[in-house]
Design an enzyme around this catalytic site. Structure first.
Site, mmCIF file in Angstrom:
data_model
loop_
_atom_site.group_PDB
_atom_site.id
_atom_site.type_symbol
_atom_site.label_atom_id
_atom_site.label_comp_id
_atom_site.label_asym_id
_atom_site.label_seq_id
_atom_site.Cartn_x
_atom_site.Cartn_y
_atom_site.Cartn_z
ATOM 1 N N ASP A 17 0.755 -1.168 0.047
ATOM 2 C CA ASP A 17 0.144 0.122 -0.015
ATOM 3 C C ASP A 17 0.740 1.240 0.240
ATOM 4 O O ASP A 17 1.916 1.270 0.518
ATOM 5 C CB ASP A 17 -0.805 0.017 1.207
ATOM 6 C CG ASP A 17 -2.136 1.011 1.010
ATOM 7 O OD1 ASP A 17 -2.432 1.557 -0.133
ATOM 8 O OD2 ASP A 17 -2.695 1.084 1.992
ATOM 9 N N GLY A 18 0.398 2.459 -0.698
ATOM 10 C CA GLY A 18 0.715 3.699 -0.534
ATOM 11 C C GLY A 18 1.792 4.192 -1.974
ATOM 12 O O GLY A 18 2.160 5.247 -1.695
ATOM 13 N N GLY A 20 0.429 5.397 -4.555
ATOM 14 C CA GLY A 20 -0.130 6.534 -4.987
ATOM 15 C C GLY A 20 0.480 7.857 -4.133
ATOM 16 O O GLY A 20 0.418 8.908 -4.606
ATOM 17 N N ARG A 21 0.016 7.679 -2.881
ATOM 18 C CA ARG A 21 0.300 8.730 -1.791
ATOM 19 C C ARG A 21 2.023 8.928 -1.902
ATOM 20 O O ARG A 21 2.270 10.286 -1.706
ATOM 21 C CB ARG A 21 -0.148 8.168 -0.385
ATOM 22 C CG ARG A 21 -1.493 8.607 -0.086
ATOM 23 C CD ARG A 21 -2.004 7.767 1.121
ATOM 24 N NE ARG A 21 -2.001 6.295 0.738
ATOM 25 C CZ ARG A 21 -2.463 5.129 1.626
ATOM 26 N NH1 ARG A 21 -2.571 5.654 2.918
ATOM 27 N NH2 ARG A 21 -2.422 4.183 1.284
ATOM 28 N N ARG A 30 0.397 9.593 -9.906
ATOM 29 C CA ARG A 30 0.476 8.125 -9.259
ATOM 30 C C ARG A 30 1.043 7.058 -9.850
ATOM 31 O O ARG A 30 1.496 6.133 -9.253
ATOM 32 C CB ARG A 30 -1.220 8.002 -9.380
ATOM 33 C CG ARG A 30 -1.704 8.923 -8.148
ATOM 34 C CD ARG A 30 -3.595 8.410 -8.067
ATOM 35 N NE ARG A 30 -3.570 7.052 -7.638
ATOM 36 C CZ ARG A 30 -3.644 6.795 -6.601
ATOM 37 N NH1 ARG A 30 -3.416 7.570 -5.318
ATOM 38 N NH2 ARG A 30 -4.004 5.541 -6.046
ATOM 39 N N HIS A 34 3.673 3.736 -8.853
ATOM 40 C CA HIS A 34 3.323 2.155 -8.908
ATOM 41 C C HIS A 34 4.636 1.765 -9.598
ATOM 42 O O HIS A 34 4.947 0.680 -9.283
ATOM 43 C CB HIS A 34 2.035 2.247 -9.975
ATOM 44 C CG HIS A 34 0.937 2.366 -9.508
ATOM 45 N ND1 HIS A 34 0.578 1.820 -8.321
ATOM 46 C CD2 HIS A 34 -0.017 3.246 -9.859
ATOM 47 C CE1 HIS A 34 -0.724 2.338 -7.936
ATOM 48 N NE2 HIS A 34 -1.142 3.218 -8.712
ATOM 49 N N ASN A 65 -10.027 -2.503 -7.311
ATOM 50 C CA ASN A 65 -9.311 -1.323 -7.912
ATOM 51 C C ASN A 65 -9.786 -1.340 -9.433
ATOM 52 O O ASN A 65 -9.388 -0.403 -9.929
ATOM 53 C CB ASN A 65 -7.902 -2.344 -8.002
ATOM 54 C CG ASN A 65 -7.168 -2.088 -6.942
ATOM 55 O OD1 ASN A 65 -6.299 -2.798 -6.423
ATOM 56 N ND2 ASN A 65 -7.521 -1.235 -5.914
ATOM 57 N N TRP A 66 -10.548 -1.984 -9.836
ATOM 58 C CA TRP A 66 -11.184 -1.856 -11.071
ATOM 59 C C TRP A 66 -12.131 -0.232 -11.244
ATOM 60 O O TRP A 66 -12.154 0.408 -12.237
ATOM 61 C CB TRP A 66 -12.468 -2.721 -11.740
ATOM 62 C CG TRP A 66 -11.606 -4.071 -11.885
ATOM 63 C CD1 TRP A 66 -11.821 -5.171 -11.360
ATOM 64 C CD2 TRP A 66 -10.749 -4.460 -13.307
ATOM 65 N NE1 TRP A 66 -11.084 -6.212 -11.850
ATOM 66 C CE2 TRP A 66 -10.463 -5.548 -13.138
ATOM 67 C CE3 TRP A 66 -10.352 -3.677 -14.152
ATOM 68 C CZ2 TRP A 66 -9.693 -6.427 -14.218
ATOM 69 C CZ3 TRP A 66 -9.707 -4.348 -15.205
ATOM 70 C CH2 TRP A 66 -9.266 -5.442 -14.922
ATOM 71 N N ARG A 189 1.450 -5.041 6.241
ATOM 72 C CA ARG A 189 0.786 -3.996 5.226
ATOM 73 C C ARG A 189 1.677 -2.675 5.425
ATOM 74 O O ARG A 189 1.952 -2.174 6.614
ATOM 75 C CB ARG A 189 -0.675 -3.590 5.977
ATOM 76 C CG ARG A 189 -1.306 -2.642 4.793
ATOM 77 C CD ARG A 189 -2.691 -2.607 5.097
ATOM 78 N NE ARG A 189 -3.336 -1.625 4.034
ATOM 79 C CZ ARG A 189 -4.533 -1.703 3.592
ATOM 80 N NH1 ARG A 189 -5.542 -2.419 4.003
ATOM 81 N NH2 ARG A 189 -4.816 -0.741 2.631
ATOM 82 N N ARG A 195 -5.914 -2.700 8.342
ATOM 83 C CA ARG A 195 -7.107 -3.460 8.139
ATOM 84 C C ARG A 195 -6.543 -4.485 6.926
ATOM 85 O O ARG A 195 -5.590 -4.303 6.212
ATOM 86 C CB ARG A 195 -8.158 -2.841 7.489
ATOM 87 C CG ARG A 195 -7.887 -1.571 6.363
ATOM 88 C CD ARG A 195 -9.181 -1.017 5.825
ATOM 89 N NE ARG A 195 -8.953 0.007 4.650
ATOM 90 C CZ ARG A 195 -8.664 1.385 4.966
ATOM 91 N NH1 ARG A 195 -8.380 1.827 6.025
ATOM 92 N NH2 ARG A 195 -8.265 1.725 3.796
#
Length: 248
Positions: A17-18, A20-21, A30, A34, A65-66, A189, A195
């Site tokens: 995760d992360g 894009g941020r 973004r 990736h 994600n779609w 994560r 989560r």
């Protein structure tokens, strides 16, 4: 530090995760995040292979994600094609078997073709399994498994009568995407969220969790070692007392 790591997980799962941020914090698109994240994938796969972790599962593209912008989705699959083109030959040489968790049929044709090529070329490898969760949803996966199991059960009922004991945890697990593999011992994560996000819900019932604020593009070898050191210090009791585990 890597030489002192003990009690490594047999199966490590990661929610990456992360990206894009990470990019937005640097004023980048973004897609740049990736791409940086794809480089981290190479680093982490290489290090897990070196450490002897036998199963590595990466949450690559969820069924949710779609809903992202089409340009971003297109960039993600372009990166996947680039990754497979560069890494499948190396995986073949280094004994890493590629496995896919999720519904491949809904993926773009070029991605399906490249993935099937990678699956064929690495099918005989036994040193490590790299699971890519693609078009995967943890809630959907057990439904799929239960559907397969229901068909089997109905056929059994027609042949000799259905017995409740025919449907077991093991028979369900045998129809999950991870069939034949141990459940994840440890789930990491990145980027601060705490989560599961619909990821390996059934398989992670007894997994140890580790959440780090480090975004995925910055999660390098040192960060991996820090997480694994935390795992080594955990006591996995599976409902038993520590005295029972110690044989007292």
């Amino acid at each position: 530090m890597s030489e002192t790591l003990t009690h490594l997980p047999v199966h490590l799962a990661i929610i990456m995760d992360g990206n894009g941020r990470w990019a937005q914090a640097r004023g980048l698109p973004r897609e740049a995040g990736h791409r940086a994240g794809a480089e981290t994938v190479r680093t982490i796969v290489t290090e897990c292979r070196r450490l002897g972790i036998r199963h590595l599962t990466l949450y690559t593209f969820s069924s949710e994600n779609w809903s992202r912008p089409k340009t971003e989705v297109s960039a993600l699959f372009s990166l996947l094609l680039e990754f497979l083109g560069q890494e499948v030959p190396r995986m073949e040489r280094e004994g890493i078997r590629l496995n896919i968790l999720g519904d491949m049929e809904a993926l773009p044709l070029a991605a399906r073709t490249a993935l099937r090529h990678g699956l064929r070329r690495t099918a005989a490898n036994t040193d490590m399994v790299l699971n890519l969760a693609l078009n995967y949803g943890g809630r959907g996966a057990p439904v799929r498994a239960a559907g397969v199991e229901l068909v089997r059960a109905v056929r059994s009922m027609m042949a000799e009568g259905l017995r409740p004991e025919d449907v077991t945890e093991q028979s369900l697990a045998d129809h999950l995407y991870t069939a034949g593999q141990p459940d994840p011992d440890f789930l990491i994560r990145t980027s601060g969220e705490q989560r599961l996000s619909n990821y390996l819900l059934y398989q992670c019932a007894y997994s140890e969790f580790y959440f780090t604020p480090t975004p995925w593009p910055d999660f390098g070898v040192e960060a991996l070692h820090e997480a694994l050191a935390v795992y080594a210090g955990r006591s996995r009791r599976f409902g038993k007392t520590q005295e029972q585990i110690n044989g007292r």
